[in-house]
Scaffold this motif. Sequence first.
Motif, PDB file in Angstrom:
ATOM      1  N   ARG A 221       0.854  -1.179   0.000  1.00  0.00           N
ATOM      2  CA  ARG A 221       0.000   0.000   0.000  1.00  0.00           C
ATOM      3  C   ARG A 221       0.896   1.238   0.000  1.00  0.00           C
ATOM      4  O   ARG A 221       1.975   1.240   0.589  1.00  0.00           O
ATOM      5  N   GLY A 222       0.431   2.285  -0.648  1.00  0.00           N
ATOM      6  CA  GLY A 222       1.165   3.531  -0.620  1.00  0.00           C
ATOM      7  C   GLY A 222       1.038   4.201   0.742  1.00  0.00           C
ATOM      8  O   GLY A 222       0.158   3.864   1.540  1.00  0.00           O
ATOM      9  N   LEU A 223       1.914   5.140   0.994  1.00  0.00           N
ATOM     10  CA  LEU A 223       1.884   5.919   2.229  1.00  0.00           C
ATOM     11  C   LEU A 223       1.287   7.296   1.969  1.00  0.00           C
ATOM     12  O   LEU A 223       1.508   7.884   0.912  1.00  0.00           O
TER      13      LEU A 223
ATOM     14  N   ALA B 252      -2.834   1.718  -5.309  1.00  0.00           N
ATOM     15  CA  ALA B 252      -1.930   1.340  -6.403  1.00  0.00           C
ATOM     16  C   ALA B 252      -0.475   1.237  -5.950  1.00  0.00           C
ATOM     17  O   ALA B 252       0.409   0.947  -6.753  1.00  0.00           O
ATOM     18  N   GLY B 253      -0.221   1.496  -4.669  1.00  0.00           N
ATOM     19  CA  GLY B 253       1.136   1.385  -4.147  1.00  0.00           C
ATOM     20  C   GLY B 253       1.970   2.635  -4.339  1.00  0.00           C
ATOM     21  O   GLY B 253       3.199   2.586  -4.245  1.00  0.00           O
TER      22      GLY B 253
ATOM     23  N   ALA C 263       1.820  -3.915   7.813  1.00  0.00           N
ATOM     24  CA  ALA C 263       0.497  -3.366   7.507  1.00  0.00           C
ATOM     25  C   ALA C 263       0.432  -2.765   6.113  1.00  0.00           C
ATOM     26  O   ALA C 263      -0.649  -2.609   5.550  1.00  0.00           O
ATOM     27  N   GLN C 264       1.573  -2.413   5.552  1.00  0.00           N
ATOM     28  CA  GLN C 264       1.614  -1.819   4.216  1.00  0.00           C
ATOM     29  C   GLN C 264       1.801  -2.864   3.118  1.00  0.00           C
ATOM     30  O   GLN C 264       1.867  -2.518   1.943  1.00  0.00           O
ATOM     31  N   GLN C 265       1.892  -4.141   3.493  1.00  0.00           N
ATOM     32  CA  GLN C 265       2.141  -5.197   2.520  1.00  0.00           C
ATOM     33  C   GLN C 265       1.016  -6.235   2.554  1.00  0.00           C
ATOM     34  O   GLN C 265       1.131  -7.282   3.200  1.00  0.00           O
TER      35      GLN C 265
END
Length: 218
Positions: free
Chosen positions: A10-12, A100-101, A198-200
């Motif tokens: 996930r994008g930040l 979209a990351g 959490a971002q993956q």
Amino acid sequence: MSMQDSPDRRGLLIILSSPSGAGKSTLARRLMAWDPSLSFSVSATTRPPRPGEEDGVHYRFMDEVGFKALVKDGAMLEHAFVFGNFYGSPLEPVQASIEAGRDVLFDIDWQGAQQIQKSTLAPHVLSIFILPPSIRELRRRLETRGQDGADVISKRMQKSWDEISHWDGYDYVLINDDLDATEAKLKTIIAAERMKAAQQPALMGQVRALQSEFEDML
């Protein structure tokens, strides 16, 4: 360094805040040069375009009715009424980027940061506050950049403590006493936050595959 669209993470939503003169804008430009896939959030506003401004590039220009409708529908991450006009950050394009990351950079004050930290995108927020090494140095920077008159500098200085007093509402706080060192710290923080579990979202599938492989070997 360039980070292409990556569905594996996930994008930040990266928030940079600071009092005027602490170096935030310079650091933001350096981050954009470091990773061209980073994008600035384009704010919406009800004020009319100024000469040379393009819709969707400098701002998303809207009428007041449309702006208020987005706020009512919860489609604004944050918004404020400033000098007779509304300003805000539309939710939809930021959410699309994150899914979209792609990371999105926000240059906003503590009030906007608080609104975003309470939004539906809060799990993906990375908030960083930039402090000056001293108030004396903050004034010196404002004076030497030659952009504002004495009265404007005085107003900026008066506002600076209000901004600084909210430092503890951020994930990270950096003292910008050396621009290159602060830039290096920002890069380290962003690189580490991108790797958080959490971002993956793809990690769960990978762990399940490992579990299945392990069970097949028993």
